[in-house]
Write an enzyme that holds these catalytic residues in place. Structure first.
Site, PDB file in Angstrom:
ATOM      1  N   LYS A  81     -33.409   8.352  10.486  1.00  0.00           N
ATOM      2  CA  LYS A  81     -34.251   8.071  11.653  1.00  0.00           C
ATOM      3  C   LYS A  81     -35.669   7.783  11.197  1.00  0.00           C
ATOM      4  CE  LYS A  81     -34.804   7.899  16.107  1.00  0.00           C
ATOM      5  NZ  LYS A  81     -35.456   6.599  15.824  1.00  0.00           N
ATOM      6  N   LYS A 105     -40.390  15.726   8.979  1.00  0.00           N
ATOM      7  CA  LYS A 105     -40.591  15.881  10.437  1.00  0.00           C
ATOM      8  C   LYS A 105     -39.278  16.246  11.122  1.00  0.00           C
ATOM      9  CE  LYS A 105     -44.149  12.298  11.043  1.00  0.00           C
ATOM     10  NZ  LYS A 105     -44.487  11.114  11.866  1.00  0.00           N
ATOM     11  N   LYS A 117     -37.782   4.894   6.852  1.00  0.00           N
ATOM     12  CA  LYS A 117     -38.924   4.117   7.353  1.00  0.00           C
ATOM     13  C   LYS A 117     -38.735   2.676   6.949  1.00  0.00           C
ATOM     14  CE  LYS A 117     -42.439   5.771   8.871  1.00  0.00           C
ATOM     15  NZ  LYS A 117     -42.935   6.137  10.165  1.00  0.00           N
ATOM     16  N   ASN A 232     -53.412   4.147  19.640  1.00  0.00           N
ATOM     17  CA  ASN A 232     -52.497   4.740  20.612  1.00  0.00           C
ATOM     18  C   ASN A 232     -52.592   6.248  20.646  1.00  0.00           C
ATOM     19  OD1 ASN A 232     -51.435   2.720  21.982  1.00  0.00           O
ATOM     20  ND2 ASN A 232     -49.568   2.520  20.753  1.00  0.00           N
ATOM     21  N   SER A 359     -37.779  10.459  20.525  1.00  0.00           N
ATOM     22  CA  SER A 359     -36.811   9.436  20.089  1.00  0.00           C
ATOM     23  C   SER A 359     -35.412  10.045  19.986  1.00  0.00           C
ATOM     24  CB  SER A 359     -37.193   8.886  18.717  1.00  0.00           C
ATOM     25  OG  SER A 359     -38.039   7.772  18.841  1.00  0.00           O
TER      26      SER A 359
HETATM   27  N1  GLU Z   1     -42.729   6.082  13.802  1.00  0.00           N
HETATM   28  C1  GLU Z   1     -42.763   7.347  14.432  1.00  0.00           C
HETATM   29  C2  GLU Z   1     -43.002   8.441  13.405  1.00  0.00           C
HETATM   30  O1  GLU Z   1     -43.453   8.141  12.348  1.00  0.00           O
HETATM   31  C3  GLU Z   1     -41.550   7.595  15.280  1.00  0.00           C
HETATM   32  C4  GLU Z   1     -40.252   7.583  14.559  1.00  0.00           C
HETATM   33  C5  GLU Z   1     -39.094   7.683  15.506  1.00  0.00           C
HETATM   34  O2  GLU Z   1     -39.346   7.760  16.683  1.00  0.00           O
HETATM   35  O3  GLU Z   1     -37.955   7.652  15.039  1.00  0.00           O
HETATM   36  O4  GLU Z   1     -42.817   9.598  13.640  1.00  0.00           O
END
Ligand code: GLU
Length: 425
Positions: A81, A105, A117, A232, A359
């Site tokens: 993810k 995370k 990513k 944002n 998400s």
């Molecule tokens: N790009 C966001 C982050 O770095 C969201 C990633 C996601 O929602 O999967 O946490």
């Protein structure tokens, strides 16, 4: 105090690149958890890194080739993810480091995912909507073999938004001849997006500020907040803080910062903000970003770029709480200095879990085909984040380590255990 050991004394060496500083803390965290070097070898880089070249037909008829990446750090816990960023500075090392942060995370928020990513080296600010759409679709075609609702689920990141997610979802659904909302998150509501996804990142930071303030005995009513960055995350956060009765006394954008000890008019600033988050050109006599960081306040939120608080300015920071809304705004040496000074630093891998958590909720809703209310999403996000904060804060106290190291310990633990159970190590 157990802290991560960056090169002290020398402020320049302190600014390690994101990949090596992430590796350093992961190594430290694994050692504290009692894992051997083999585990570090497994987790120190993504297991897979795909580089693609995407031909794009420009509006003027010419063709330009863009380079894109998708890093998949470790899928032991579940599907990969993480977001996709469109930015001229995207590079392989950064994408790798960011995929590792996503793993952390997901571990911290206890989501059933591993981190990934993606990115494309491009400048969306100079591209037409048509070009952006063709590039987004071209990227999905290029990575289609390695992604999917149970393999790797992309999402928005820097300079990508719900429209781009919609094009990507449509391209993937066409390729598979199957409607696939669960292939990507951060979609518009009408295409299976989740209530609350847009504000989720700022909401997550807000919850961390509230939790940190409680621990430091600070009331948020009337507390002075400084936010570096008005993109944002920064702008939504300013609004949430203002609504909560805090006094946002300073904000900045890439050009400079504005400051008013009596509190800024946030609604006015939001109204005047351009689509790239610029507001300071409106004002005369602005101060610099560096000056902003060192002003008197209760809470400082770096929500802009990396390496802002370093060994050089950490001694001058006057905030009681720092909550990292940007990726890597504080160096490891600065983390050590701030922690020693009794400043509570909430690290990016914890404060930045709001987006990916919602998400996850979006993906769950897509798989159930049943959609939750905004209140439901907000309540579940709060529940998860408060629990993660408490766990990391308590671990940092019990083990006498800084919050960053404690967060990394919580973040790698599940992934390391899952890799072991699978027999990978
Ligand atoms: N790009 C966001 C982050 O770095 C969201 C990633 C996601 O929602 O999967 O946490």
């Amino acid at each position: 105090m157990g802290t991560t050991n960056a090169n002290s004394a020398d402020g320049r060496k302190d600014k390690l690149n994101l990949l090596s500083s992430t590796q350093l803390v992961i190594n430290e965290a694994l050692k504290k958890l009692g894992y051997n070097q083999d585990m570090y070898e497994l987790l120190k880089e993504p297991l897979s890194m795909l580089t693609v070249r995407i031909p794009l037909r420009r509006d003027d008829g010419s063709t330009k080739i863009y380079t894109g990446f998708r890093a998949q750090h470790n899928g032991a816990v579940g599907p990969i993810k993480g977001g996709v960023r469109f930015h001229p500075d995207v590079n392989e090392d950064e994408v790798k480091a960011l995929s590792m942060w996503m793993s952390l995370k997901c571990g911290i928020a206890d989501l059933p995912f591993g981190g990934g990513k993606g990115g494309i080296i491009c400048d969306p600010r100079t591209m037409s909507m048509g070009e952006l759409e063709r590039l987004s679709r071209g990227y999905v075609r290029a990575i289609s073999q390695i992604v999917g609702p149970t393999k790797d689920i992309p999402a928005p990141d820097v300079f990508t938004n719900s429209q781009i997610m919609a094009w990507m979802m449509d391209e993937y659904s066409r390729l598979r001849a199957n409607d696939s909302p669960g292939f990507i998150t951060g979609k518009p509501l009408v295409l299976g997006g989740s209530e609350g996804r847009e504000m989720a990142a700022a909401q997550g930071v807000t919850i961390c500020i509230e939790e940190a303030a409680k621990r430091q005995g600070i009331s948020l009513k009337g507390a002075r907040i400084i936010i570096q960055g008005f993109g944002n995350a920064g702008s939504f956060l300013a609004k949430l803080m203002d609504d909560a009765g805090a006094k946002v006394i300073g904000i900045s954008d890439a050009y400079g910062a504005i400051y008013d000890p009596d509190g800024l008019n946030i609604n006015y600033l939001l109204d005047r903000r351009d689509s790239f988050g610029m507001v300071t050109p409106l004002f005369e006599g602005t101060i610099t970003n560096e000056e902003l960081l060192e002003l008197e306040c209760e809470v400082l939120v770096p929500a802009a770029v990396s390496n802002q608080i370093t060994a050089e300015n950490a001694q001058n920071i006057k905030a009681k709480i720092i909550v990292e809304a940007a990726n890597g705004p504080t160096t490891l040496e600065a983390t050590r200095i701030l922690t020693e000074r009794g400043i509570l630093l909430v690290p990016d891998v914890l404060a930045g879990t709001g987006g990916v958590t919602v998400s996850y909720f979006e993906w769950v809703q897509n798989r159930q085909g049943y959609y939750w209310s905004e209140e439901d999403v907000a309540a579940r996000l709060r529940e998860k984040l408060v629990a993660s904060f408490r766990q990391i804060y308590n671990l940092s106290k019990n083990r006498n380590v800084d919050m960053r190291l404690a967060a990394y310990m919580v973040g790698v633990r599940k992934m390391a255990e899952a890799s072991k159970f699978r027999g990978w190590i």
